[in-house]
Design an enzyme around this catalytic site. Structure first.
Site, PDB file in Angstrom:
ATOM      1  N   ASP B 389      -6.446  -0.690  -9.711  1.00  0.00           N
ATOM      2  CA  ASP B 389      -5.863  -0.994  -8.399  1.00  0.00           C
ATOM      3  C   ASP B 389      -4.546  -0.235  -8.275  1.00  0.00           C
ATOM      4  O   ASP B 389      -3.580  -0.530  -8.977  1.00  0.00           O
ATOM      5  CB  ASP B 389      -5.640  -2.522  -8.319  1.00  0.00           C
ATOM      6  CG  ASP B 389      -5.096  -2.954  -6.965  1.00  0.00           C
ATOM      7  OD1 ASP B 389      -4.579  -2.094  -6.217  1.00  0.00           O
ATOM      8  OD2 ASP B 389      -5.178  -4.164  -6.670  1.00  0.00           O
ATOM      9  N   HIS B 390      -4.506   0.750  -7.385  1.00  0.00           N
ATOM     10  CA  HIS B 390      -3.326   1.623  -7.290  1.00  0.00           C
ATOM     11  C   HIS B 390      -2.099   0.892  -6.766  1.00  0.00           C
ATOM     12  O   HIS B 390      -0.973   1.372  -6.891  1.00  0.00           O
ATOM     13  CB  HIS B 390      -3.643   2.842  -6.405  1.00  0.00           C
ATOM     14  CG  HIS B 390      -2.979   4.104  -6.883  1.00  0.00           C
ATOM     15  ND1 HIS B 390      -1.733   4.123  -7.460  1.00  0.00           N
ATOM     16  CD2 HIS B 390      -3.412   5.400  -6.894  1.00  0.00           C
ATOM     17  CE1 HIS B 390      -1.407   5.359  -7.770  1.00  0.00           C
ATOM     18  NE2 HIS B 390      -2.423   6.166  -7.457  1.00  0.00           N
ATOM     19  N   ARG B 391      -2.299  -0.259  -6.184  1.00  0.00           N
ATOM     20  CA  ARG B 391      -1.136  -1.024  -5.732  1.00  0.00           C
ATOM     21  C   ARG B 391      -0.351  -1.547  -6.930  1.00  0.00           C
ATOM     22  O   ARG B 391       0.844  -1.758  -6.866  1.00  0.00           O
ATOM     23  CB  ARG B 391      -1.579  -2.218  -4.872  1.00  0.00           C
ATOM     24  CG  ARG B 391      -2.294  -1.823  -3.593  1.00  0.00           C
ATOM     25  CD  ARG B 391      -2.899  -3.024  -2.906  1.00  0.00           C
ATOM     26  NE  ARG B 391      -3.866  -3.696  -3.769  1.00  0.00           N
ATOM     27  CZ  ARG B 391      -4.531  -4.799  -3.430  1.00  0.00           C
ATOM     28  NH1 ARG B 391      -4.320  -5.355  -2.249  1.00  0.00           N
ATOM     29  NH2 ARG B 391      -5.388  -5.342  -4.269  1.00  0.00           N
TER      30      ARG B 391
END
Lengths: 328, 417
Positions: B389-391
């Site tokens: 998850d790039h967040r």
């Protein structure tokens, strides 16, 4: 075996033990000529004479104090306090002397004393004459406390108490004197101190009681049986020594317990038994232990209100249903 | 007085259930605890117990109906009694609270009954270790190695009664022999007509919901790495010879748990308020079952030995295959491993499970020509792909995690200490 009253069973025990051992002596208020306020000492003066059966002044501290002294001198006094309520006047002799001398003198002296005292409520005798003070004596180390519930136990326990070298507070229940039951006439029959009696076997719940409350527990068990509830009734017989092994084994079997005592609830016998159950049976309990006890009030005189203050059969029934409820 | 029987909320994701069949019919006597119906949730088939005694006065949902959670499906009361309860308008439903993921084996949760005899429908669930139960029930559970969190209590506030535990034990002991329907299998039967939409099984619908929300909601990126599994395979053979059977996947779970311990940011959840780190490493394993996919969870991997992980995952996979998996078994994951190695897959990437930071896609171990010390040799190589998850993390975090994972798998004795 013969059917007789609790009163006559006690009388039989006294007579048998006085015949058996000449050092057994009896004194108290009105125990000789009048043959006792509850007629437990009937016939003693006639059979054993003034040397062994004596009326005393109205001084409870003296009754017990003289018993302590004469026990040290070699007699085995089985004295009577007219009711346990008056034992409060003899508390110094009971607690400070009778209970302590054996251990304070390193066992050099024995105190083979029995202090018989009727008690309990339910006869409209008011706050000062309706008490159940067994917890006071149970609390104090150094004295045995016997609380017979049946005529047979009354005889067997009294004989054991007289023969025992430890001081025994022998607490009779005034409402049991006329109760009847089969009693062994055998002179060698005794009931050991410190051995509880499983009066009735059951599997759903254990009712632990003593003295008149055991009789009440049996009545509750009979009532509950009609509804398919199986109660085991354990009669303690003596509060000291306390037969923890028997009642904990029963509760481990049933998983539920109701303790019924006539004394006040706070710091009462039920509180002690309940603590022992939590300490010994924690992993076996399906529900919190329920106590049924006398209310924490000075006993009212009014018949109806008095009844509310003393455990009744329906209170025990209700408590059993509570521990068996769907809640646990 | 009449009591409403409602469609209970049997899992945290359940919004509706299929009424598979009624076990009692109108006019029949039911006792509290009787099985009155079978209900299919998005995860499993469950039996619905009556929480009131009386006559089944009315049935309001037919077999096969899809019913929203909280809808009144039946009325139980005294004979001849007119249900006093107001007739619920079509589609009306009660608010049902479920605080935490619920377990609950095959047995249906029995909604708590309030003092007036009406069902609140609220299924109380305690945090782990805080379930209400008598000391005796706790001892029995301890002796039988049962986590009380998995037992549904029917006493006040969900207190676990002895009978609840006994029933749970009975069901558990019977489970391997009997064949409770595989999840997704007992959906109302429909004839296959080409070109016409077939209704989804509950499981298929749940998967569709989850992956759609993950795919739309989580900005995925993937990082791939090759791992030489020669040493790991040797270790596995050695242990097997010593009577400790374990799978390559168990080694990967263990290695992933160790790598996650070093990089906890991948053992976390995204929330609008910030990142939520998880104290436990609960590794989900994607297991293919008829009609879909289940992800049973090996809990507390950070504290488990390789052997323990192997035993737990074997049990989970077995139960998943038999359809006896419990709700508790398939909830609470913090990271997922998806392994398609057994199909010879060379590489793939996976979609992150909702509320997780990453998923590891594991491909097959293949004989591969590699150059080592200037010599051409045959190595046992495996591709792993981490979707993250790039967040929460950047490429470098994923790379560091994979390097750590690779290091552990290539020197697998690290997993034994």
């Amino acid at each position: 075996m013969a059917e007789m009253t609790y009163r006559d069973a006690l009388n039989m025990a006294l007579k048998e033990e006085m015949r058996r051992d000449p050092s057994v002596v009896v004194w108290g208020e009105d125990v000789a000529l009048y043959e006792g306020s509850f007629k437990v000492t009937r016939g003693l003066l006639a059979e054993f004479g003034e040397g062994r059966v004596k009326d005393t002044p109205i001084s409870e501290n003296t009754i017990v104090g003289v018993a302590v002294g004469s026990a040290l001198g070699g007699l085995r006094p089985a004295v009577e306090l007219m009711t346990v309520n008056f034992a409060l006047l003899a508390m110094d002799q009971i607690i400070n002397h009778m209970a302590k001398i054996r251990s304070m003198f390193g066992g050099q002296a024995t105190l083979p004393i029995v202090v018989r005292a009727p008690g309990g409520g339910g006869s409209q005798l008011g706050a000062q004459h309706s008490q159940s003070l067994e917890a006071f004596f149970m609390h104090c180390p150094g004295i045995y406390v016997a609380v017979p519930s049946t005529p047979s136990d009354a005889k067997g326990l009294l004989k054991s108490a007289i023969r025992d070298n430890n001081p025994v507070m022998f607490l009779e229940h005034e409402l049991l004197y006329n109760s009847k039951g089969e009693v062994p006439e055998d002179e060698d029959f005794t009931v050991p101190l410190g051995k509880a009696h499983i009066m009735r076997e059951g599997k759903d719940v254990t009712i632990i009681a003593y003295s008149r409350m055991s009789i009440l527990a049996l009545a509750a068990a009979a009532e509950l049986e009609k509804e398919g509830i199986s109660c085991e009734v354990v009669d303690l017989r003596t509060l000291t020594p306390l037969d923890t092994a028997t009642f904990t084994a029963s509760v481990k079997k049933t998983g539920r317990a109701v303790v019924v005592s006539e004394c006040w609830r706070t710091c009462g016998v039920g509180a002690e038994i309940t603590s022992l159950l939590y300490e010994n049976c924690f992993d076996s309990l399906l529900a919190p232990v329920q106590r049924v006890s006398g209310l924490d009030v000075p006993m009212p005189y009014s018949r109806k209100i008095e009844k509310l203050c003393i455990p009744q059969v329906e209170d025990a029934v209700k408590a059993v249903k509570e521990v068996l409820s769907q809640k646990y | 007085m009449a009591t409403e029987i409602i469609m209970p909320k049997l899992s945290d994701t359940m919004e509706e259930g299929v009424l598979v069949s009624w076990k009692k019919s109108t006019g029949e006597r039911v006792e509290r605890g009787d099985i009155i119906a079978e209900v299919q949730t998005d995860k499993a088939n469950m039996e619905l117990e009556s929480f009131a005694s009386g006559i089944l006065l009315e049935i309001r949902a037919k077999a096969g109906d899809v019913v929203a959670v909280g809808t009144v499906i039946a009325i139980v009361g005294d004979a001849g009694e007119k249900p006093e309860i107001k007739l619920a308008a079509e589609g009306e439903r009660r608010e049902i609270a479920v605080e935490t993921p619920l377990m609950r084996e095959e047995k249906a949760a029995v909604p708590e009954q309030d003092k007036t005899g009406g069902a609140t429908g609220k299924v109380a669930v305690a945090a782990a270790g805080e379930e209400k139960a008598s000391p005796l029930v706790r001892r029995l559970a301890r002796e039988k190695g049962i986590d009380l969190g998995e037992v549904q209590g029917t006493g006040p506030d969900g207190r676990i009664l002895r009978e609840n535990l006994e029933k749970y034990i009975e069901v558990r002991e019977k489970a391997p022999q009997e064949k409770p329907a595989l999840p997704g299998r007992t959906a109302p039967e429909v004839s296959v007509v080409a070109g016409k939409p077939q209704p989804f099984s509950r499981m298929r619908a749940a998967i569709a919901r989850n992956v759609t929300s993950s795919w739309h909601g989580i900005p995925h990126f993937c990082v791939r790495m090759s791992v030489d599994m020669g040493e790991a395979e040797a270790l596995r053979r050695g242990l097997k010879e010593r009577g400790i059977p374990l799978s390559i996947n168990d080694l990967i779970i263990k290695a992933a748990a160790m790598a996650l311990e070093k990089y906890p940011v991948l053992n976390a959840s995204f929330s609008d308020e910030g990142i939520i780190f998880h104290p436990e490493t609960n590794v989900g394993i994607a297991v293919s079952v008829e009609g879909g996919l289940l992800v049973p969870v090996v809990r507390g991997c950070e504290k488990l030995s390789l052997k323990e992980i192997a035993e737990i995952s074997r049990g989970l996979i077995e139960r998943a295959g038999q359809g006896t998996i419990s709700e508790h078994d398939i909830t609470g994951g913090t990271f997922t491993v998806s392994n398609l190695g057994m199909f010879g897959v060379e590489e793939f990437s996976a979609i992150i499970h909702p509320n997780q930071a990453a998923i590891l896609a594991v491909a097959a171990i293949l004989d591969t020509v590699v150059i080592r010390d200037n010599r051409v040799v045959n190595a046992r190589m495996m591709q792993v792909t981490l979707s993250a998850d790039h967040r929460l993390v950047d490429g470098v975090d994923a790379a560091k995690f994979l390097s750590e994972l690779k290091k552990i798998l290539e020197t697998p004795c690290a997993m034994l200490v």
